[in-house]
Scaffold this motif. Structure first.
Motif, PDB file in Angstrom:
ATOM      1  N   LEU A 170     -57.452  80.620  11.171  1.00 45.81           N
ATOM      2  CA  LEU A 170     -56.695  81.510  12.045  1.00 45.81           C
ATOM      3  C   LEU A 170     -55.305  81.770  11.456  1.00 45.81           C
ATOM      4  O   LEU A 170     -54.487  80.859  11.334  1.00 45.81           O
ATOM      5  N   SER A 171     -55.042  83.025  11.111  1.00 41.34           N
ATOM      6  CA  SER A 171     -53.730  83.380  10.579  1.00 41.34           C
ATOM      7  C   SER A 171     -52.719  83.451  11.714  1.00 41.34           C
ATOM      8  O   SER A 171     -52.997  83.998  12.786  1.00 41.34           O
ATOM      9  N   THR A 172     -51.530  82.887  11.477  1.00 38.61           N
ATOM     10  CA  THR A 172     -50.475  82.951  12.486  1.00 38.61           C
ATOM     11  C   THR A 172     -49.666  84.241  12.372  1.00 38.61           C
ATOM     12  O   THR A 172     -48.962  84.610  13.305  1.00 38.61           O
ATOM     13  N   GLY A 173     -49.757  84.877  11.205  1.00 38.44           N
ATOM     14  CA  GLY A 173     -48.934  86.059  10.969  1.00 38.44           C
ATOM     15  C   GLY A 173     -47.538  85.713  10.497  1.00 38.44           C
ATOM     16  O   GLY A 173     -46.731  86.594  10.220  1.00 38.44           O
ATOM     17  N   PHE A 174     -47.216  84.397  10.385  1.00 36.89           N
ATOM     18  CA  PHE A 174     -45.886  83.959   9.987  1.00 36.89           C
ATOM     19  C   PHE A 174     -45.820  83.737   8.472  1.00 36.89           C
ATOM     20  O   PHE A 174     -46.753  83.196   7.884  1.00 36.89           O
ATOM     21  N   THR A 175     -44.704  84.130   7.852  1.00 34.83           N
ATOM     22  CA  THR A 175     -44.472  83.765   6.461  1.00 34.83           C
ATOM     23  C   THR A 175     -44.118  82.279   6.396  1.00 34.83           C
ATOM     24  O   THR A 175     -43.743  81.682   7.409  1.00 34.83           O
ATOM     25  N   ASP A 176     -44.247  81.694   5.214  1.00 36.36           N
ATOM     26  CA  ASP A 176     -44.018  80.253   5.069  1.00 36.36           C
ATOM     27  C   ASP A 176     -42.528  79.964   4.948  1.00 36.36           C
ATOM     28  O   ASP A 176     -41.935  80.085   3.883  1.00 36.36           O
ATOM     29  N   SER A 177     -41.913  79.596   6.069  1.00 34.59           N
ATOM     30  CA  SER A 177     -40.505  79.206   6.090  1.00 34.59           C
ATOM     31  C   SER A 177     -40.378  77.991   7.005  1.00 34.59           C
ATOM     32  O   SER A 177     -41.299  77.653   7.745  1.00 34.59           O
ATOM     33  N   LYS A 178     -39.223  77.337   6.957  1.00 34.47           N
ATOM     34  CA  LYS A 178     -39.014  76.130   7.759  1.00 34.47           C
ATOM     35  C   LYS A 178     -39.143  76.425   9.247  1.00 34.47           C
ATOM     36  O   LYS A 178     -39.813  75.703   9.990  1.00 34.47           O
ATOM     37  N   ALA A 179     -38.498  77.507   9.695  1.00 35.50           N
ATOM     38  CA  ALA A 179     -38.556  77.858  11.115  1.00 35.50           C
ATOM     39  C   ALA A 179     -39.968  78.243  11.534  1.00 35.50           C
ATOM     40  O   ALA A 179     -40.459  77.840  12.589  1.00 35.50           O
ATOM     41  N   ASN A 180     -40.651  79.026  10.686  1.00 31.99           N
ATOM     42  CA  ASN A 180     -42.000  79.457  11.022  1.00 31.99           C
ATOM     43  C   ASN A 180     -42.994  78.306  10.998  1.00 31.99           C
ATOM     44  O   ASN A 180     -43.982  78.316  11.730  1.00 31.99           O
ATOM     45  N   ARG A 181     -42.732  77.292  10.161  1.00 31.54           N
ATOM     46  CA  ARG A 181     -43.610  76.124  10.164  1.00 31.54           C
ATOM     47  C   ARG A 181     -43.515  75.379  11.501  1.00 31.54           C
ATOM     48  O   ARG A 181     -44.492  74.834  11.995  1.00 31.54           O
ATOM     49  N   LYS A 182     -42.317  75.377  12.099  1.00 28.82           N
ATOM     50  CA  LYS A 182     -42.159  74.770  13.423  1.00 28.82           C
ATOM     51  C   LYS A 182     -43.020  75.509  14.441  1.00 28.82           C
ATOM     52  O   LYS A 182     -43.684  74.896  15.280  1.00 28.82           O
ATOM     53  N   LEU A 183     -43.001  76.841  14.367  1.00 29.76           N
ATOM     54  CA  LEU A 183     -43.806  77.635  15.286  1.00 29.76           C
ATOM     55  C   LEU A 183     -45.295  77.399  15.056  1.00 29.76           C
ATOM     56  O   LEU A 183     -46.076  77.283  16.003  1.00 29.76           O
ATOM     57  N   ALA A 184     -45.691  77.317  13.784  1.00 32.02           N
ATOM     58  CA  ALA A 184     -47.096  77.078  13.464  1.00 32.02           C
ATOM     59  C   ALA A 184     -47.533  75.701  13.932  1.00 32.02           C
ATOM     60  O   ALA A 184     -48.652  75.515  14.435  1.00 32.02           O
ATOM     61  N   GLU A 185     -46.648  74.705  13.788  1.00 33.72           N
ATOM     62  CA  GLU A 185     -46.975  73.349  14.216  1.00 33.72           C
ATOM     63  C   GLU A 185     -47.181  73.279  15.720  1.00 33.72           C
ATOM     64  O   GLU A 185     -48.089  72.610  16.202  1.00 33.72           O
TER      65      GLU A 185
END
Length: 218
Positions: free
Chosen positions: A34-49
């Motif tokens: 499942l793609s989150t649509g987020f690029t790989d960044s520190k803030a976006n990793r928090k959202l993905a987590e």
């Protein structure tokens, strides 16, 4: 071998695919990417987590959305308007998940299940809108559909969540600030019964899920 077995029971892994964060997990004998649509960044990793934790909890609580609509990027309620093209509005559901993740180390599993997951259900099941730009609409819905005490308590929690998000540099300001203080409670209004309490079985299952995933997880 052990990690694969654990993943088959609902553990969600985060991987990068085409410079986008992807959630990988198994459910019902089927592998999901499942793609989150987020690029790989520190803030976006928090959202993905926190999205991964939502999926894990839903699986453990038998509340998994087999259509995956709840977990896809469009469920984040990205809003486009002619006056603010390409503007993304922050999801209250995501912030609450992240805030719960932050608070869980200082709270008992029973408190998480009884209080914090009630708010989670209110956001994800009942609220008609779930993005921070709709804070006033959320306040008005709570006032119309909850007791004054319950609406005040939920808005207080939303404000605390957003204050944390501001300090964590996830959002710029708190749209729920001071909203709770505007609600005046009728005298003698001590009971609050309108947030769909859990059955004992459901509550026990949630508590056990937190214990297994948080206290015994490497």
């Amino acid at each position: 071998m052990g990690s694969q077995r654990k993943a088959s029971k609902g553990t969600v892994k985060i991987k990068t695919s085409n410079d986008r964060l992807q959630l990988v997990f198994s459910f019902g004998g089927k592998r999901h990417y499942l793609s989150t649509g987020f690029t790989d960044s520190k803030a976006n990793r928090k959202l993905a987590e926190m999205k991964a934790r939502q999926i894990e909890l839903d699986i453990l609580c038998n509340n998994f959305d087999v259509t995956l609509e709840r977990y896809k990027p469009q469920s984040e309620q990205v809003v486009f308007t002619p006056s603010s093209e390409n503007k993304t509005y922050t999801s209250l559901a995501d912030l609450w998940d992240s805030y719960t993740e932050y608070k869980q180390s200082s709270l008992s599993p029973s408190t998480l299940a009884k209080d914090y997951h009630k708010i989670y259900r209110c956001i994800n099941v009942h609220l008609p809108v779930r993005t921070l730009d709709k804070a006033i609409a959320i306040r008005d819905w709570l006032i119309a559909n909850r007791t004054p005490r319950s609406a005040k308590k939920i808005l207080t929690q939303f404000s605390a969540c957003c204050n944390w998000a501001v300090k964590s540099q996830l959002i710029e300001d708190n749209p729920f600030e001071d909203m709770a203080s505007d609600i005046k409670l009728p005298k003698g209004n001590f009971e609050e019964t309108d947030i769909n309490p859990f059955s004992l079985e459901e509550r026990d299952r949630i508590i056990q899920a937190f214990k297994e995933n948080r206290y015994y997880k490497h």
